[in-house]
Write a protein that holds these residues in place. Structure first.
Motif: not given
Length: 374
Positions: A63-72
């Protein structure tokens, strides 16, 4: 919660994302412990991350992790709905989302509505969410992950929405490069040459610096459209204006992270080739506004890319002499122009923010554009 505990409880071995200021503890931790590697990739945009994560899962079963700001979130809607979703390929993913504009907190105007709909957007995509606050304990985090593991095993995705200050990290990291020009200095020279020409500036500190330069000069702000949100789209906005205001010289101040996010825009600009557009890309190889993490632009040849996309005049500048020559030539030239300016990483600690509202900015800018007809 210490970011080390947060990451350990995720139980993941692969991370990809687009940096965010609220996630700076996570970003810095990943850079200090993994760096840029096969286990950690800073992608061009969040949809890019989701697809990359899908490839990782299919290759490894993990399982991968994707991080981002909510604007993304907008950039992941398509792959989340048509690729990852359990009604399609059932590819599980852990999203870590910085909650800018959280209701009840003060934030910049571009984040307010996005903050209001963050949880709803995730829920509408059938992504189970958990809000991480400053008071979250490691025991609570562990219990949540136990529930999430069941959901992930069904081929569904989950999301941790991170409140401001929820994650902490004691490690230190300094982002820098070998360039000597600073972005504010570069923008000041653009303003000097452009005069009363319209300027469209990109998201983040570039627009903040442009606003303060006008203040320092005792000028109004009617000449500038500050693209405070919508990262990666300032050049497309500039294209739309340039094509419909052919008698006016239009300047676009862009950044490397923004350019990478929606690079296809350069091909569209080149195809339409407005002779009155000057596209200035300030390249410091970093997502500086949200912390300084590197972009893929450090080793990228934007000059060749611009030529390949059909820009008529293309130049790179690394010092003030080269910059001034390029700007002055662009001012009088009739032809689509691309100027890459190599920039150092860094900004003033006391850098302010625009004091006008987004709607006021748009109204004054439009009035100035049309006044040129009189």
């Amino acid at each position: 919660m210490k970011v080390e505990s947060f990451v350990n409880n995720l139980g993941a071995e692969f991370f990809t994302g687009v940096p965010d200021s609220l996630l700076k503890p996570l970003c810095d931790y990943l850079m200090n412990t993994i760096g840029i590697s096969k286990k950690h990739i800073i992608a061009a945009n969040e949809g890019n991350c989701a697809a990359l994560a899908a490839g990782y899962h299919m290759a490894t079963g993990n399982v991968p992790v994707v991080y981002m700001q909510n604007s993304g979130i907008g950039n992941i809607i398509n792959p989340a709905a048509s690729l990852l979703h359990d009604k399609v390929y059932a590819i599980p993913c852990i999203f870590v989302v910085g909650w800018r504009g959280e209701p009840g907190t003060h934030d910049e105007p571009q984040h307010v509505y996005q903050g209001e709909v963050t949880l709803k957007l995730l829920e509408d995509m059938n992504i189970r969410t958990c809000v991480i606050s400053e008071n979250m304990t490691e025991v609570q985090m562990r219990e949540i992950m136990e529930d999430f593991q069941i959901i992930l095993a069904e081929g569904k995705s989950v999301a941790f929405v991170i409140q401001k200050g929820a994650l902490t990290y004691d490690g230190k990291i300094r982002y820098q490069n070998d360039h000597t020009l600073y972005r504010e200095e570069i923008i000041r020279h653009i303003v000097q040459v452009s005069g009363e020409d319209p300027i469209i500036s990109t998201t983040g500190k570039a627009s903040r610096e442009l606003f303060e330069i006008r203040e320092d000069n005792g000028q109004g702000h009617q000449y500038d459209f500050l693209t405070v949100g919508s990262m990666g789209h300032s050049s497309s906005i500039a294209l739309g204006i340039a094509l419909n205001r052919p008698k006016q010289k239009i300047w676009c101040i862009d950044g490397d992270g923004a350019s990478l996010m929606h690079m296809g825009a350069m091909a569209v600009i080149g195809q339409n080739a407005p002779g009155n557009l000057v596209h200035v890309m300030i390249n410091n190889g970093a997502h500086e506004t949200v912390g300084g993490m590197p972009t893929a632009a450090g080793d990228l040849d934007f000059i060749q890319i611009a030529r390949g996309c059909g820009y008529t005049y293309v130049v790179s500048a690394a010092n003030l002499k080269e910059l001034d020559v390029a700007l002055k030539e662009a001012k009088v030239r009739n032809g689509l122009t691309y100027i890459e300016v190599k920039s150092a990483i860094g900004a003033r600690q006391d850098l302010g923010r625009p004091t006008t509202t987004a709607v006021e900015n748009k109204k004054r800018f439009m009035e100035q554009l049309t006044s040129a007809d009189r």
